[in-house]
Design a protein around this motif. Structure first.
Motif, PDB file in Angstrom:
ATOM      1  N   ALA A 196     -19.192  79.266 143.215  1.00  0.00           N
ATOM      2  CA  ALA A 196     -19.225  78.355 142.234  1.00  0.00           C
ATOM      3  C   ALA A 196     -17.801  78.434 141.133  1.00  0.00           C
ATOM      4  N   ASN A 197     -17.786  79.853 141.048  1.00  0.00           N
ATOM      5  CA  ASN A 197     -16.129  80.239 140.553  1.00  0.00           C
ATOM      6  C   ASN A 197     -15.133  80.058 140.955  1.00  0.00           C
ATOM      7  N   GLN A 198     -14.908  79.543 141.752  1.00  0.00           N
ATOM      8  CA  GLN A 198     -14.019  79.834 143.180  1.00  0.00           C
ATOM      9  C   GLN A 198     -13.574  77.976 143.323  1.00  0.00           C
ATOM     10  N   THR A 199     -14.576  77.170 143.551  1.00  0.00           N
ATOM     11  CA  THR A 199     -14.871  76.366 143.392  1.00  0.00           C
ATOM     12  C   THR A 199     -14.543  75.521 141.595  1.00  0.00           C
ATOM     13  N   ALA A 200     -14.718  76.211 141.215  1.00  0.00           N
ATOM     14  CA  ALA A 200     -14.377  75.911 139.128  1.00  0.00           C
ATOM     15  C   ALA A 200     -12.879  75.675 138.761  1.00  0.00           C
ATOM     16  N   VAL A 201     -12.289  76.822 139.584  1.00  0.00           N
ATOM     17  CA  VAL A 201     -11.108  76.997 139.148  1.00  0.00           C
ATOM     18  C   VAL A 201     -10.253  75.690 140.742  1.00  0.00           C
ATOM     19  N   ALA A 202     -10.908  75.689 142.487  1.00  0.00           N
ATOM     20  CA  ALA A 202     -10.081  74.475 142.808  1.00  0.00           C
ATOM     21  C   ALA A 202      -9.959  72.941 142.300  1.00  0.00           C
ATOM     22  N   ILE A 203     -11.609  72.697 140.993  1.00  0.00           N
ATOM     23  CA  ILE A 203     -11.810  72.094 140.925  1.00  0.00           C
ATOM     24  C   ILE A 203     -10.606  71.622 139.728  1.00  0.00           C
ATOM     25  N   GLU A 204     -10.379  72.624 139.098  1.00  0.00           N
ATOM     26  CA  GLU A 204      -9.502  72.418 137.545  1.00  0.00           C
ATOM     27  C   GLU A 204      -8.197  72.459 137.885  1.00  0.00           C
ATOM     28  N   ASN A 205      -7.935  73.181 139.286  1.00  0.00           N
ATOM     29  CA  ASN A 205      -6.399  72.917 140.377  1.00  0.00           C
ATOM     30  C   ASN A 205      -6.402  71.218 140.349  1.00  0.00           C
ATOM     31  N   ARG A 257     -25.019  74.934 128.992  1.00  0.00           N
ATOM     32  CA  ARG A 257     -25.400  76.050 127.891  1.00  0.00           C
ATOM     33  C   ARG A 257     -25.656  77.421 128.691  1.00  0.00           C
ATOM     34  N   GLN A 258     -26.661  77.612 130.037  1.00  0.00           N
ATOM     35  CA  GLN A 258     -26.352  78.940 130.231  1.00  0.00           C
ATOM     36  C   GLN A 258     -25.122  79.682 131.396  1.00  0.00           C
ATOM     37  N   GLY A 259     -25.571  78.545 131.948  1.00  0.00           N
ATOM     38  CA  GLY A 259     -24.333  78.533 132.700  1.00  0.00           C
ATOM     39  C   GLY A 259     -24.618  79.814 134.244  1.00  0.00           C
ATOM     40  N   ILE A 260     -26.405  79.289 134.221  1.00  0.00           N
ATOM     41  CA  ILE A 260     -26.856  80.034 135.457  1.00  0.00           C
ATOM     42  C   ILE A 260     -27.317  79.937 136.139  1.00  0.00           C
ATOM     43  N   ILE A 284     -15.913  75.046 134.126  1.00  0.00           N
ATOM     44  CA  ILE A 284     -15.064  75.385 133.617  1.00  0.00           C
ATOM     45  C   ILE A 284     -14.504  75.324 132.335  1.00  0.00           C
ATOM     46  N   ARG A 285     -14.580  76.626 131.586  1.00  0.00           N
ATOM     47  CA  ARG A 285     -14.429  76.914 130.426  1.00  0.00           C
ATOM     48  C   ARG A 285     -15.769  76.443 129.923  1.00  0.00           C
ATOM     49  N   ASN A 286     -17.343  76.748 130.452  1.00  0.00           N
ATOM     50  CA  ASN A 286     -18.136  76.020 129.667  1.00  0.00           C
ATOM     51  C   ASN A 286     -18.174  74.920 129.500  1.00  0.00           C
ATOM     52  N   GLU A 287     -17.823  74.654 130.384  1.00  0.00           N
ATOM     53  CA  GLU A 287     -18.167  72.873 130.377  1.00  0.00           C
ATOM     54  C   GLU A 287     -19.276  72.611 132.268  1.00  0.00           C
TER      55      GLU A 287
END
Lengths: 650, 531
Positions: A444-453, A373-376, A413-416
């Motif tokens: 974490a943001n960088q990893t999220a992009v990699a996971i999304e890829n 929910r918070q993403g923090i 990734i996109r709030n998930e």
């Protein structure tokens, strides 16, 4: 009154303490802690005010001098009670301390037992003479002050909270400055207002620590200060030397000439320094911001690697390995959600010791729901203060305590929440700083992009496999072969390739080649493909072209281009009597030689309208018979081993 | 982490969040906490003998739990708990607390307290201390070594454990110390507490509102007549008194406790808080914050810093509420299983509280016998969306007047207070005289009160009608006013209490109940009737 550094310094300190005292006195909430600090500020206000009166020679001179001393005792007393309150001490001798303080102040002000005489000489130099009681009061007073300082240092060591450590650091720094500056009074430097200036600096430091709750990391402040001071000093010295040299060289004594030379030298040196500065910068970064520098390098490394890494297992291992090294963390665990509505499981972990951490996090775990929910980032401290974590179960609390998790870093990734990192304590036992958290968030943001890829790639791969499998099934259905022929060739072929120690890419090619080896038959009319009788020459000619058609069909697809030759040459013979080109031996790609063997074997054991099915033993015997003519002997040998190993032969 | 660590680390905001942050929970998060902790509790109960006996196969969902498990009363647990058999419990208790046994036939109720439940006792009180002293939300005035006077019962009563739990988590100074206070009688302890407070100062008071109000009254009455004592010669006390007298002089009034002590906060429990709220503020300079606690459930609800409605703690226990109409249906037909609503389903109105313990406690769907009134859903001032409630009455303390009007202890108490007549104490009973029902109020006046029974009856009638408008309807239907007043002889209540103490009565039985005391109690009080 003449304004000089000697008079201005105490005046400034007085103003400073006065302002601080008023600020603190009017600010709320009015707690005991603030109360004691207000008393301290008031005492210091009186002290510096009296110091000002002394340096200007105000009358009654002796009174102002005695007031200085009395205010010193008052400040020691206030600091003592301040630290006692801060750490909730109820010292048995605090009453005696109070009595001592009151007595010391009283004796200073009302008798000459402490200060015998004080006056300014005709030359304006301060002259003072202490009496017999000074030692009895000054020693315990100083001891009290040192004791308070030790208490603060102990509190600093005990504290695990960054803000409080910062605050205490300021206090310790401030009080240390005071002790240091006071010691100058016993030297020749005592005639200069060093102590007054130092008290002023301490006031700013301490008040800043008290009034601000969210402090900057003092390490950074000091480092910046140090860096700027050093740089300024170096540049200043450099300019001074250069300009002095220039002036002495051209013998310029008039003010105008000096200004012109100074400007000229400044221009020249700034041009000369610029390239030098660029080279110096990385060195300074490394020296002064080692952690930040390392963190920057890590992010740089990961940003190039993670974008090309599409395997989540490898990605997670790489990330936690880098992050534990960079932040000197005891351990890190990378948790990921495997499937929709699934629990979060550890995917990679580092430095846990021998024990592997296997606890899963349910999707309704309060930490998971809060991060989603918070993403923090959640810290260990948050678990004890944020109300939602009241819902943690005892067993969950015990689990968290077992692993000594310090931080939970969400990867969304996109709030998930798709994954998260658990960071263990730092090896230095220092808490994670704001910079560390910022770094982890960026990572974490960088990893999220990699996971999304990776997920997108995975999705693409799945679609690709589904499409190819459907296509292969369609071919099988068109042919009179039993369904699953292509899958069998793909499976046995790739297994044979593995036994032949082919590379993973080659094994994969054989798999896909086997699956699609007959794709060219798509263009052959049913009348030929399903003809129950023997084919005539022209019909055979059409059949023989299916490998070329298949290769032509596949080669424009980038992902499949590698397997086109395998399809094209899959009907070539080892002795060169095959089709379509009649190439032989190792001119035929290995993958095609494998497919040729497996395809023949599969055809032999299948029943056709015009022939009975061979038993596997008969088929193997036939393969061996034709080994070296139709088939590569080595491939035959390994293929036979493969089917034996896979229990294909009963 | 114990709360004192927050002080040492200067984490005052975190301390607020830990103890008062629940006020800003969304109702969704509040329910999430409730549901999760209840699921944990069901799991714990499922492995215990007591859980299996009470619930059979343990429910796996909250819905199943509410549908299948019947309500319980203490009598359902007596056979398990009276002998303190710990083997049958879901979690080994940290301690056992007892009630006075007022509603039980077999002596006191014993309730096991697992460690987590015990810790919550202190948690809630620290929250109350913070809120009772905050000038605005988020500001923590509570400090280490603050002085706290606890005018509550000692162990093994739950209030005794509250002080221990507070001390485990916070470095506060109890006046007198818990150890010495526990050895004293209630009166001696409170007296010594205030005596010590003269020297040490006083920051917080927790106890009965009536004690504070009485103290204030005594101060005001005696301030002009009290003689100097040698204690006053102590420099700190002398300084305190001089400062207080100057304050009183400047304000041109008698010396009040607020002149002597600058209290940070006052926390009280029970019906009398609302009665004495203004008096306490006048005497002590602080509005008392009311809390709701019980031996069976521990601290369950507390007024926030604005002293309006009480908000239940999300981790106090699993909360269910029986709406008043359902409650009445159940009164008429004891076999009827009333429906309950959850905290997020509350609307304005009166409800009976039902709760289940968390953390391995044993009480399941427990009907404690208390009614609450929901006075608002959310409070903008608190930035809270949670329902705000106030204690309405104990079920047994309601006098039902022909289903037309309900008279509660608070109604009568407030009405008597509003008459302005100085009284010692009172009781009320619904009696039958010549086949006619009467509402009989027995009052002992203070010696200096010069008022006749009829005069007092008029005053009381006026106030009661103001407070309970339905009472007028009842009078009209009845065709007569059922209210009667009888003055008790001076010292009637004191004599009763002394006799009770002498007889070794339990703490809660020393005073006669205000509402519907038994004939035996009445007989002893009436024997001291005036005239």
């Amino acid at each position: 009154m003449q304004l000089s550094i000697v008079t201005v310094t105490p005046l400034l300190a007085t103003v400073l303490y006065g302002v601080l005292f008023i600020t603190l006195a009017v600010s709320t909430p009015r707690t005991r802690l603030r109360g004691f600090f207000s008393v301290y500020l008031l005492a210091m206000f009186i002290w510096s005010g009296s110091a000002f009166m002394v340096v200007i020679g105000a009358n009654p001179f002796l009174f102002w001098f005695r007031m200085m001393l009395a205010a010193s005792f008052a400040s020691m007393l206030a600091i003592f009670y301040f630290t006692q309150t801060l750490f909730a001490k109820r010292s048995a001798w605090s009453k005696f301390v109070f009595a001592f303080g009151v007595m010391a102040i009283g004796l200073c002000l009302s008798t000459n037992w402490v200060v015998k005489d004080a006056h300014l000489s005709e030359s304006g130099e301060l002259f003072y003479q202490f009496n017999f009681l000074i030692g009895f009061l000054a020693v315990p007073g100083s001891a009290l002050f040192v004791y308070s300082l030790i208490e603060l240092i102990r509190g600093y060591r005990r504290s695990e909270h960054l803000t409080q450590r910062n605050r205490l650091r300021y206090l310790i720094l401030g009080f240390s400055i005071i002790i240091l500056a006071s010691s100058f009074n016993f030297t020749e430097l005592g005639k200069y207002p060093i102590d007054v200036a130092a008290y002023g600096v301490a006031a700013v430091l301490i008040a800043y620590a008290i009034l601000r709750h969210q402090l900057l990391d003092i390490q950074i402040v000091i480092r910046y200060g140090l860096l700027y001071t050093l740089t300024t000093a170096i540049i200043g010295t450099f300019y001074f030397i250069v300009i002095s040299l220039a002036i002495s060289l051209v013998e310029a004594f008039t003010q105008g000439k000096i200004i012109v030379i100074s400007i000229f030298v400044a221009f020249i040196t700034s041009f000369l320094i610029a390239p030098f500065q660029n080279r110096l910068q990385p060195w300074i970064d490394r020296l002064f911001y080692r952690e930040k520098y390392n963190a920057g390098l890590m992010l740089q490394r990961l940003s190039t690697t993670t974008t090309s890494l599409l395997d989540l297992n490898k990605l997670s291992s790489l990330i936690i390995s880098e992050i534990t090294q960079t932040l000197h963390a005891d351990f890190a665990i990378f948790y990921a959600k495997q499937n929709e509505n699934d629990d979060y499981r550890p995917l990679a972990q580092q430095n846990i010791g021998k024990q592997l951490y296997t606890t899963r996090f349910r999707s309704d775990h309060p930490i998971i729901t809060w991060m989603s929910r918070q993403g923090i980032i959640i810290s260990k401290n948050d678990l004890g203060t944020t109300p939602i974590f009241k819902s943690l179960w005892e067993v969950e609390r015990n689990d968290l305590e077992t692993i000594h998790a310090e931080l939970f870093v969400p990867i969304c990734i996109r709030n998930e929440l798709v994954a998260f990192l658990i960071m263990g304590p730092k090896r230095s036992t220092q808490p994670y700083s704001q910079d560390d958290r910022l770094l982890l968030s960026t990572l974490a943001n960088q990893t999220a992009v990699a996971i999304e890829n990776a997920e997108l790639y995975d999705e693409l791969e799945k679609t690709f496999i589904q499409t190819i499998t459907t296509l292969a099934n369609a071919i099988d259905l068109r042919d009179t072969y039993t369904s699953g022929h292509s899958q069998r060739i793909a499976a046995l072929g790739s297994e044979t390739a593995r036994n032949l120690k082919c590379s993973p890419a080659e094994i994969s090619d054989v798999y896909w080649g086997g699956l699609l080896h007959d794709i060219g038959k798509i263009g052959i009319p049913d009348s030929i493909l399903k003809k129950p009788d023997k084919l005539d020459d022209s019909e055979w000619e059409i059949i023989r072209q299916h490998t070329v058609h298949g290769a032509n069909l596949i080669s424009p697809i980038k992902r499949l281009a590698n397997i086109a030759p395998l399809i094209e040459y899959s009907h070539e013979r080892f002795d060169g009597l095959g089709y379509p080109y009649g190439i032989k031996g190792e001119e035929i790609p290995l993958g095609a030689r494998i497919i040729a063997v497996v395809d023949s074997f599969s055809a032999m054991i299948d029943e056709r309208p015009y022939k009975q099915a061979y038993s596997t033993g008969e088929a193997v015997a036939e393969l061996k018979k034709c080994s070296g003519t139709m088939y590569d002997p080595k491939v035959v040998e390994y293929f036979v081993r493969t089917i034996e190993k896979t229990h294909f032969i009963q | 982490m114990a709360s004192y660590k927050f002080f040492e680390e200067g984490r005052r905001e975190d301390l607020w969040d830990k103890h008062c942050g629940y006020l800003e929970l969304s109702i969704r998060d509040f329910m999430k906490i409730q549901e999760r902790l209840m699921l944990e509790q069901l799991e714990l109960l499922s492995f215990s003998k007591i859980g299996q006996e009470l619930m059979g196969v343990s429910p796996t969902t909250i819905e199943e739990f509410r549908q299948r498990i019947p309500f319980t009363r203490y009598s359902d647990y007596e056979e398990f708990l009276t002998d303190k058999n710990e083997d049958i419990l879901p979690v080994k208790p940290y301690t056992w607390a007892r009630t006075s046994g007022r509603t039980s036939d077999k002596g006191p109720k014993w309730v096991p307290y697992p460690k987590a439940m015990y810790d919550r006792l202190g948690d809630a009180v620290i929250g109350a201390m913070i809120m009772s002293s905050c000038p605005r939300p988020g500001v923590v005035m509570l400090e280490q070594n603050d002085k706290l006077l606890l005018a509550t019962a000692p162990r093994p009563y739950v209030s005794g454990y509250i002080s221990h739990s507070v001390r485990d988590q916070l470095k506060v100074v109890f006046l007198p110390s818990i150890e010495s206070g526990e050895k004293m009688s209630y009166g001696d302890r409170v007296a010594l507490g205030f005596k010590l407070a003269m020297r040490e100062g006083l920051d917080y008071f927790m106890g009965l509102a009536s004690v504070l109000a009485r103290m204030g009254e005594q101060f005001e009455q005696q301030s002009n007549t009290s003689k100097p004592s040698k204690d006053m010669l102590h420099p700190v006390i002398l300084l305190r008194l001089i400062r207080a007298m100057i304050k009183a002089k400047v304000n041109n009034r008698s010396l009040l406790p607020k002149d002597i002590w600058n209290l940070k906060g006052v926390m009280t429990g029970g019906t009398d808080t609302e009665i004495y709220r203004d008096k306490i503020e006048y005497y002590w300079g602080k509005k008392p914050l009311e809390g709701y606690a019980s031996t069976e459930g521990g601290n369950m609800a507390m007024q926030a810093w604005n002293a309006k409605g009480m908000v239940f703690f999300p981790d106090a226990g699993f909360l269910e509420f029986i709406p008043l109409d359902e409650h009445k249906k159940n009164l008429d037909d004891p076999d009827y299983q009333p429906k309950t609503v959850l905290y997020n389903e509350l609307e304005l109105g009166i409800y009976e509280l039902v709760f289940s313990n968390f953390y391995g406690g044993v009480l399941v769907r427990y009907r404690i016998g208390d009614l609450f009134e929901v006075i608002s859903i959310g409070d903008q001032e608190l930035n809270s969306t949670l329902p705000q409630l106030q204690f309405y009455s104990r079920i047994n303390d309601i006098i039902d007047l022909g289903n037309i009007a309900r008279i509660t202890e608070r109604d009568v108490w407030k009405s008597i207070e509003a008459t302005g007549v100085a009284y010692q104490d009172w009781i009320i009973r619904k009696e039958f005289k010549n086949d006619k029902s009467i509402l009989h109020v027995y009052v002992e006046l203070k010696p200096n009160s010069k008022v006749e029974e009829t005069e007092f009856l008029d005053l009381l009638d006026q106030q009661l009608l103001k407070l309970v408008p339905d009472f007028q309807d009842y009078i009209e239907i009845l065709g007569r006013n059922p209210l009667q007043v009888t003055f008790l002889k001076e010292g009637a209540f004191t004599a009763y209490m002394q006799a009770q103490v002498k007889a070794g009565a339990d703490l809660a039985h020393i005073k006669p109940p205000h509402m519907q005391p038994s004939d035996a109690v009445m007989k002893r009080l009436i024997s001291n009737r005036t005239g």
